[in-house]
Design an enzyme around this catalytic site. Structure first.
Site, short mmCIF file in Angstrom:
data_model
loop_
_atom_site.label_atom_id
_atom_site.label_comp_id
_atom_site.label_asym_id
_atom_site.label_seq_id
_atom_site.Cartn_x
_atom_site.Cartn_y
_atom_site.Cartn_z
CG HIS A 59 33.11 -16.39 10.24
ND1 HIS A 59 33.66 -14.88 10.70
CD2 HIS A 59 34.24 -17.07 10.39
CE1 HIS A 59 34.86 -14.95 10.71
NE2 HIS A 59 35.18 -16.26 10.52
CD GLU A 104 37.41 -16.03 14.84
OE1 GLU A 104 36.34 -16.46 14.59
OE2 GLU A 104 38.37 -16.60 14.08
#
Length: 323
Positions: A38, A107
């Protein structure tokens, strides 16, 4: 027989802590590692998000376990040509058979940070298919020129490549993504023990390919305190629909998780110190046909978790498999 690995959470831990957890995981009897990739944590309460490729390099120096990213998005923030170089170098560093690249369509939380438009789901899947094509060509070690719908590569060649191409496993949620994973992936990555999804992957072109899963738990001597910790740090996992793919910042996730009740978390995550409850959470993946399951301990008490799994949970799982 299903194998059991450990899931390293970059969202909660510093780089040094992740390296130490990898070492403890091997000592506890886990046989592989997952690691998240991430740019941001899901919420500020989680608190960390180191660059995964640096962390994997350090992990490779303290453990002999195989490592898989779960998962990398090679489409927006990272161009597939750059992702391919990172993956190839990592595979060479870790050695034969020790690295698999898990990929997904990503995302907005992580991928919009350079100001790029965040496309709809169907376009994201098309981008992923093209990105995997580019990476596979680069893994072969020859010069690559590519002018596609989404990516351009000019005169690119990876000079540092492993003897065998890096396996690329694809994360999938929903029928369309499962079809893509079965068609282009060397394996499937999933975080729900969904037997129908596994069967759909295998019948749709993924027969003989491995299926990898991940699950979060919270070991602790006080079950109620463990539930509170999960609710504070990982209520995000109980959000419905596509929110996880489209919300752009940790602050937005914090707002959304106000809708997730403590009771919902308590019913969804194995918490406390009952070894059967923890074993049942992992067995659900084995029963659904997963080849390997990675478990993540939520919160800071990693040493207590590894002692608990080494002495109480992993022996139960092995006993159930006749080993």
């Amino acid at each position: 027989m299903t194998e059991y690995g450990y899931f390293l959470s970059c969202e909660e831990n510093t780089p040094k802590d992740l390296v130490e957890q990898a070492r403890m995981a091997e000592d506890a009897g886990f046989t592989s590692l997952w690691i998240s990739d991430h740019y941001h944590p899901w919420t500020d309460a989680q608190g960390q998000s180191p660059f995964v490729w640096s962390v994997i390099g350090a992990i490779g120096q303290v453990t002999s376990l195989p490592v898989q990213t779960a998962v990398t998005c090679p489409t927006v923030r990272m161009h597939p040509a750059v992702t391919a170089q990172a993956a190839a170098t990592t595979a060479v560093l870790l050695g034969p058979g020790r690295f698999r690249l898990g990929v997904g369509s990503g995302e907005a939380l992580n991928e919009h940070v350079l100001g790029d438009r965040w496309p709809p789901a169907a376009v994201r899947l098309e981008m992923l298919v093209e990105a995997v094509e580019v990476m596979r060509r680069l893994f072969e070690g020859g010069q690559v020129n590519h002018r596609g719908t989404y990516y351009t590569v000019e005169n690119a060649r990876l000079y540092t490549v492993p003897d065998e191409p890096v396996p690329v496993d694809v994360s999938a949620f929903g029928p369309r993504a499962l079809e893509v994973a079965a068609r282009i992936g060397d394996g499937l990555v999933a975080v729900d023990p969904d037997r129908e999804a596994v069967e759909g992957f295998r019948s749709g072109g993924g027969a003989g390919k491995p299926v990898f899963g991940g699950v979060k738990v919270c070991w602790g001597p006080d079950r109620e305190a463990a539930v509170d910790l999960v609710h504070r740090l990982w209520a995000v996992e109980q959000l419905p629909g596509e929110l996880n793919q489209v919300l752009p910042t940790p602050a937005h996730f914090e707002q959304a998780t106000e809708l997730v009740t403590r009771e919902k978390v308590a019913g969804a995550v194995a918490c406390g110190d009952d070894p059967e409850e923890h074993a049942a959470a992992l067995r659900a993946y084995a029963d659904a046909g997963f080849d390997r399951v990675h478990v993540n301990q939520i919160g800071p008490d990693q040493r207590g978790f590894f002692d608990f799994y080494r002495t109480r949970v992993l022996p139960l799982l092995r006993e159930g498999q006749g080993s």
